[in-house]
Design a protein around this motif. Sequence first.
Motif, short mmCIF file in Angstrom:
data_model
loop_
_atom_site.label_atom_id
_atom_site.label_comp_id
_atom_site.label_asym_id
_atom_site.label_seq_id
_atom_site.Cartn_x
_atom_site.Cartn_y
_atom_site.Cartn_z
N ILE A 1 0.79 -0.93 0.08
CA ILE A 1 -0.41 -0.22 0.31
C ILE A 1 1.32 1.47 -0.06
CG2 ILE A 1 -1.58 1.82 1.51
CD1 ILE A 1 -3.55 -1.35 2.32
N ILE A 2 1.76 1.19 0.65
CA ILE A 2 2.51 2.69 1.18
C ILE A 2 3.65 2.33 -0.44
CG2 ILE A 2 5.16 3.62 2.19
CD1 ILE A 2 4.20 2.08 4.45
N PHE A 3 4.12 1.34 -0.96
CA PHE A 3 4.63 1.82 -2.31
C PHE A 3 3.50 1.83 -3.55
CE2 PHE A 3 4.81 -0.84 -6.87
CZ PHE A 3 6.33 0.04 -6.88
N GLN A 4 2.11 1.91 -3.19
CA GLN A 4 1.38 1.84 -4.86
C GLN A 4 1.34 3.63 -4.09
OE1 GLN A 4 0.94 -0.18 -7.10
NE2 GLN A 4 -0.43 -0.32 -7.13
N LEU A 5 0.57 3.91 -2.77
CA LEU A 5 0.80 5.61 -2.50
C LEU A 5 2.26 6.34 -3.10
CD1 LEU A 5 -0.25 7.74 -0.88
CD2 LEU A 5 0.71 6.56 1.49
N ALA A 6 3.62 5.97 -2.43
CA ALA A 6 3.72 6.58 -3.61
C ALA A 6 3.72 6.84 -4.94
CB ALA A 6 5.21 6.46 -3.20
N LYS B 1 3.35 10.13 -7.39
CA LYS B 1 4.66 10.88 -8.36
C LYS B 1 5.76 11.36 -7.06
CE LYS B 1 2.09 10.56 -12.72
NZ LYS B 1 1.38 11.23 -13.17
N ALA B 2 5.97 10.89 -5.99
CA ALA B 2 6.94 11.05 -4.60
C ALA B 2 8.27 11.08 -4.99
CB ALA B 2 6.48 10.19 -3.84
N GLY B 3 9.08 10.49 -6.50
CA GLY B 3 10.27 10.35 -6.25
C GLY B 3 11.00 9.90 -5.46
N LYS B 4 12.04 9.94 -5.32
CA LYS B 4 12.87 8.93 -4.77
C LYS B 4 12.47 9.81 -3.32
CE LYS B 4 16.57 7.34 -8.48
NZ LYS B 4 17.16 7.00 -8.85
N PHE B 5 12.43 11.14 -3.12
CA PHE B 5 13.11 11.11 -1.62
C PHE B 5 11.70 11.57 -1.15
CE2 PHE B 5 12.80 14.21 1.48
CZ PHE B 5 13.88 13.68 2.35
N GLY B 6 10.59 11.23 -1.11
CA GLY B 6 9.08 11.08 -1.40
C GLY B 6 8.76 9.68 -1.04
N THR B 7 9.24 8.72 -1.57
CA THR B 7 8.57 7.58 -1.12
C THR B 7 9.49 7.10 -0.51
OG1 THR B 7 9.48 7.03 -3.62
CG2 THR B 7 9.89 5.02 -2.23
N PHE B 8 10.79 7.22 -0.28
CA PHE B 8 12.07 7.14 1.00
C PHE B 8 11.59 7.45 2.35
CE2 PHE B 8 15.06 8.18 3.97
CZ PHE B 8 15.15 7.00 5.00
N VAL B 9 10.67 8.98 2.32
CA VAL B 9 10.66 9.36 3.13
C VAL B 9 8.61 8.57 3.42
CG1 VAL B 9 8.50 11.51 4.25
CG2 VAL B 9 11.37 12.06 2.90
#
Length: 69
Positions: free
Chosen positions: A28-33, A37-45
């Motif tokens: 779910i977190i991966f789908q949300l990112a 379109k969170a980008g690498k830093f947004g996905t990390f956060v």
Amino acid sequence: MDGFTEEQIAQWGLTFGVGGFILYMVFIIFQLARESKAGKFGTFVLFLVLGFGMLGYVAKQIIAWVLNI
């Protein structure tokens, strides 16, 4: 039920049920990112903040296992 006690069935369900639920929450977190379109830093956060609670649960289980509680 094939020689298993209620405690053994509950422990199995807790171990694999919660483990499966944690994997589903990672999905779910991966789908949300991805959808935001969170980008690498947004996905990390997202993984850091939303996954912190899951990490606490896993750490609790490991500590209990090491201390034989």
